[in-house]
Design an enzyme around this catalytic site. Structure first.
Site, short mmCIF file in Angstrom:
data_model
loop_
_atom_site.label_atom_id
_atom_site.label_comp_id
_atom_site.label_asym_id
_atom_site.label_seq_id
_atom_site.Cartn_x
_atom_site.Cartn_y
_atom_site.Cartn_z
N TYR A 1 0.82 -1.23 0.06
CA TYR A 1 0.01 0.05 0.12
C TYR A 1 0.80 1.29 -0.17
CZ TYR A 1 -3.67 3.53 0.75
OH TYR A 1 -4.29 4.38 0.56
N PHE B 1 -5.21 21.64 -24.52
CA PHE B 1 -5.91 20.36 -24.85
C PHE B 1 -7.25 20.40 -24.44
CE2 PHE B 1 -6.99 15.60 -23.92
CZ PHE B 1 -7.01 15.32 -25.14
N ASP B 2 -8.37 19.49 -25.04
CA ASP B 2 -9.56 19.74 -24.11
C ASP B 2 -9.92 19.44 -22.91
OD1 ASP B 2 -9.56 17.02 -24.99
OD2 ASP B 2 -11.20 17.04 -26.47
N ASP C 1 2.47 20.70 -20.61
CA ASP C 1 1.81 19.54 -20.80
C ASP C 1 2.67 18.52 -21.71
OD1 ASP C 1 -0.05 17.70 -21.28
OD2 ASP C 1 -1.77 19.17 -21.89
N ALA D 1 2.72 15.52 -22.34
CA ALA D 1 2.26 13.98 -22.94
C ALA D 1 2.96 13.41 -24.09
CB ALA D 1 0.65 14.20 -23.47
N LYS E 1 0.38 8.36 -23.48
CA LYS E 1 1.20 8.60 -24.69
C LYS E 1 2.66 8.46 -24.41
CE LYS E 1 -2.97 11.07 -24.67
NZ LYS E 1 -3.02 12.47 -23.95
N HIS F 1 -19.73 15.42 -29.64
CA HIS F 1 -19.10 14.57 -30.69
C HIS F 1 -19.14 13.16 -30.09
CE1 HIS F 1 -15.98 16.36 -28.26
NE2 HIS F 1 -15.13 15.24 -28.73
#
Ligand code: PLP
Length: 457
Positions: A67, A119-120, A210, A212, A253, A445
């Site tokens: 843990y 990014f969204d 960011d 990624a 990614k 979408h």
């Protein structure tokens, strides 16, 4: 050639045209709702879809599931510290959890966050803290056809202006997305990062990466930026992390894992605040929502991802597909990057107006003809209509993204994609548009329902 051979295989779903027609009709022409085993070549996303290496699987078997204080955490921590140089590193279950925690601790409600392009999920997490997310992409990004090498850059003079005129809405952070996912997967130059860091320092605003696709960005820097030809992707990555005050990372990614992420920070007080939120919402500081095996596999993935042989082949494979697509007369956003190719559906299907969704029409055609799944990035994603369905806002471009999962598909799979596009490009006027028959108010979408418009235009 691929710098690896295949040890484990998974059969592809080989379907008939009739099966695909039925499947697409059943999901109301929304490929997000297809079952993955109805798809032959899945280019919907490069996120969490990569293939693990034998070394990653072995590391996973050797993991420690204690843990607290597991050996997996310490191995992972050593790898991430060495890569990023940040003294404070917190594991999260994926990128958006890192965004939520960092932004809750860092951002002042009512302030602004600036970015080359959010990014969204990054934008959503900025807005959830009561802040405004502003994109300042460089001017070169607007020309899809130019081969300007660093279209992912931030517009430095717009950034300077926004930082200097921040009286009404102070700027709480500048987020640099590498590569610029929302901006066509284009890279950011080290020169642009350096100047952004300098402006941020002068205005006392933290610069957050960011990160990624930090390794893919570093690869393109070694190929395209003067002065970096003799540097390794690893060295470029370390330099990029060093320029920033911290990072948020989606390891789905460039961690080449199926799940995982982290926050890296220089500031101990900010890290302490994040740690409190991490324990309350993700998990204890030494696992942060991940299993020990996830940490070990991520550590190994972060070592493999900066290997020049891996990155060189990823770039060559993307270029190979790009070359074949150009050869059949379909335009892509230039220059080709690594994680995805963006097809110019608006130009291929000029007879379909934006509000009959040329991108969606191409997405559906790729599936019907080739069993290929892709994503629309056009007026279905970014456009708006009024209650009667009349156009209010169109997207600037009607694009289709072919995302390229890491180490998953070979060049003969890419041949199939190019051949399918060649068939479509022979008679584009036979492709028809779509109309919306059902949608939800946010992120439509994902859940949209459509029907074909039989008479074109
Ligand atoms: C995928 C992605 C995220 C979000 O990460 P998740 O792991 O999907 O939560 C954030 N920023 C960029 C640039 C991304 O590509």
């Amino acid at each position: 050639m691929e710098p690896y051979r295949i040890k484990v295989v998974e059969p592809l779903a080989i379907t008939t045209r009739a099966q695909r027609e039925e499947a697409l009709k059943r999901v109301a022409y929304n490929p997000f709702d297809l079952r993955a085993d109805e798809v032959t070549i899945d280019l919907l996303s490069d996120s969490g879809t990569g293939a693990l290496s034998a070394a990653q699987l072995a590391a996973g078997m050797n993991a420690d599931e204690s843990y607290a204080g597991s050996r997996s955490f310490y191995r992972w921590h050593a790898v991430v510290s060495e890569l990023t140089g940040y003294p404070h590193i917190l594991p999260t279950h994926q990128g958006r959890a890192a965004e939520r925690i960092l932004f809750a601790a860092l951002l002042e409600p009512g302030s602004t966050v600036l970015s080359n392009t959010h990014f969204d999920t990054t934008r959503a997490n900025v807005e959830l803290t009561g802040c405004q997310a502003r994109d300042l992409p460089c001017a070169e990004a607007a020309d899809l056809d130019s081969d300007y090498p660093f279209k992912g850059n931030i517009d430095l003079s717009a950034l300077q202006q926004a930082l200097e005129s921040a009286q009404e809405s102070p700027v709480s952070a500048v987020v640099m997305t590498i590569t610029n996912n929302g901006g066509g997967g284009q890279p950011v130059s080290m020169e642009n990062l350096r100047q952004t860091a300098e402006l941020c320092r002068r205005h006392n605003v933290p610069m957050i990466l960011d990160a990624a696709r930090f390794a893919e960005n570093a690869w393109l820097v070694t190929r395209r930026e003067p002065g970096y030809q003799d540097r390794t992707p690893r060295q470029v990555s370390e330099e990029a992390f060093g320029l920033a005050d911290g990072c948020i990372m989606s390891a789905k990614k460039d961690g080449i894992v199926h799940i995982g992420g982290f926050i890296g920070l220089k500031d101990p007080e900010l890290a302490e605040k994040c740690n409190g939120l991490l324990i309350a919402t993700e998990g204890f500081s030494t696992y942060g929502g991940l299993a020990g095996r996830d940490l070990d596999m991520m550590a190994q993935g972060l070592l493999e991802v900066t290997e020049p042989t891996y990155l060189a082949e990823r770039a060559e494979a993307a270029n190979y597909l790009a070359e074949r697509i150009r050869a059949v007369g379909v335009d892509i956003v230039e220059p080709a990057g690594l994680h995805a190719l963006y097809l110019n559906a608006g130009r291929l299907l000029p007879h379909i107006p934006p509000h009959q969704y040329p991108g969606t029409a191409l997405v559906c055609e790729l599936y019907l003809r080739g069993g290929i799944r892709s994503a629309e990035l056009g007026s279905l994603y970014l456009g708006e209509e009024d209650d009667q369905g009349n156009p209010v806002k169109s997207a600037p471009y009607e694009l289709v993204r072919l995302a390229l999962p890491r180490r998953v598909y070979t060049r003969s799979h890419y041949d199939h994609v190019a051949q399918t596009l060649a068939d479509i490009a022979k008679d584009p006027s036979s492709v028809h548009g779509y109309r919306i028959v059902g949608q939800s108010p946010i992120l439509r979408h994902f859940s949209i329902q459509l029907e074909p418009v039989k008479s074109a235009g």
